[in-house]
Design a protein around this motif. Structure first.
Motif, PDB file in Angstrom:
ATOM      1  N   HIS A 104       9.825 -58.134  12.260  1.00  0.00           N
ATOM      2  CA  HIS A 104      11.173 -58.481  12.996  1.00  0.00           C
ATOM      3  C   HIS A 104      10.952 -59.891  13.443  1.00  0.00           C
ATOM      4  O   HIS A 104      10.122 -60.204  14.053  1.00  0.00           O
TER       5      HIS A 104
ATOM      6  N   HIS B 286      12.900 -63.637  14.691  1.00  0.00           N
ATOM      7  CA  HIS B 286      14.228 -64.447  15.023  1.00  0.00           C
ATOM      8  C   HIS B 286      13.702 -65.931  14.815  1.00  0.00           C
ATOM      9  O   HIS B 286      12.774 -66.311  15.102  1.00  0.00           O
TER      10      HIS B 286
ATOM     11  N   TYR C  45      25.025 -55.825  10.273  1.00  0.00           N
ATOM     12  CA  TYR C  45      24.214 -57.003  10.460  1.00  0.00           C
ATOM     13  C   TYR C  45      25.514 -57.985   9.770  1.00  0.00           C
ATOM     14  O   TYR C  45      25.542 -57.544   8.613  1.00  0.00           O
TER      15      TYR C  45
ATOM     16  N   HIS D 108      18.697 -63.439  13.263  1.00  0.00           N
ATOM     17  CA  HIS D 108      17.903 -62.569  13.031  1.00  0.00           C
ATOM     18  C   HIS D 108      17.510 -63.119  11.417  1.00  0.00           C
ATOM     19  O   HIS D 108      18.503 -63.209  10.665  1.00  0.00           O
TER      20      HIS D 108
HETATM   21 ZN    ZN Z   1      16.702 -59.050  15.071  1.00  0.00          ZN
END
Ligand code: ZN
Length: 136
Positions: free
Chosen positions: A83, A85, A55, A99
């Motif tokens: 998780h 976004h 990332y 993200h």
């Molecule tokens: Zn993600």
């Protein structure tokens, strides 16, 4: 009893990921869909480099609208994991996103959480992507 979908206001100046996690923990959720709108005082996003398998962080130290937050809650290493976004807009209405990482500071947040008690999804390391994806 099946938990109903619910709306929740997130607290100003709190960390976005921590606040969502606290709500899910309070309700005892382990699997859910998450949607949200609101605004951030600053954002901490990342982009997953498929070539480097890591990332890449991006810090945005300015007020931003949350045009759309979309995510889910499942299990990772036996613990609830979110998780998420975010699509954000700056003062000139330019949109971008990524993200969500810890470090997004809430100005205002309205989340819609749909518990999925019939499902249990666990994230495991996926070698082809280098990501922790749902076990198949
Ligand atoms: Zn993600």
């Amino acid at each position: 009893m099946t938990p109903e979908p619910f709306l929740v206001r997130l607290p100003k100046d709190a960390d976005l990921m921590e606040s969502l996690m606290a709500v899910c923990r309070e309700k005892g959720l382990t699997c859910a869909a998450i949607q949200m709108v609101g605004a951030l005082r600053k954002a901490s996003l990342s982009f997953y480099s498929q070539d480097d398998r890591k990332y890449l962080p991006k810090l945005l130290n300015e007020p931003l609208e949350i045009l759309s937050g979309l995510g889910n809650l499942s299990l990772k290493a036996g613990r609830p994991f979110i998780h998420l976004h975010l699509t954000l807009a700056d003062k000139d209405c330019r949109a971008f996103g990524g993200h969500a990482q810890p470090g997004c500071v809430i100005f205002a947040g309205e989340a819609f959480i749909t518990p999925l008690p019939g499902q249990s999804l666990t994230r495991v390391f996926d070698d082809p992507t280098g990501l922790f994806l749902w076990e198949q």
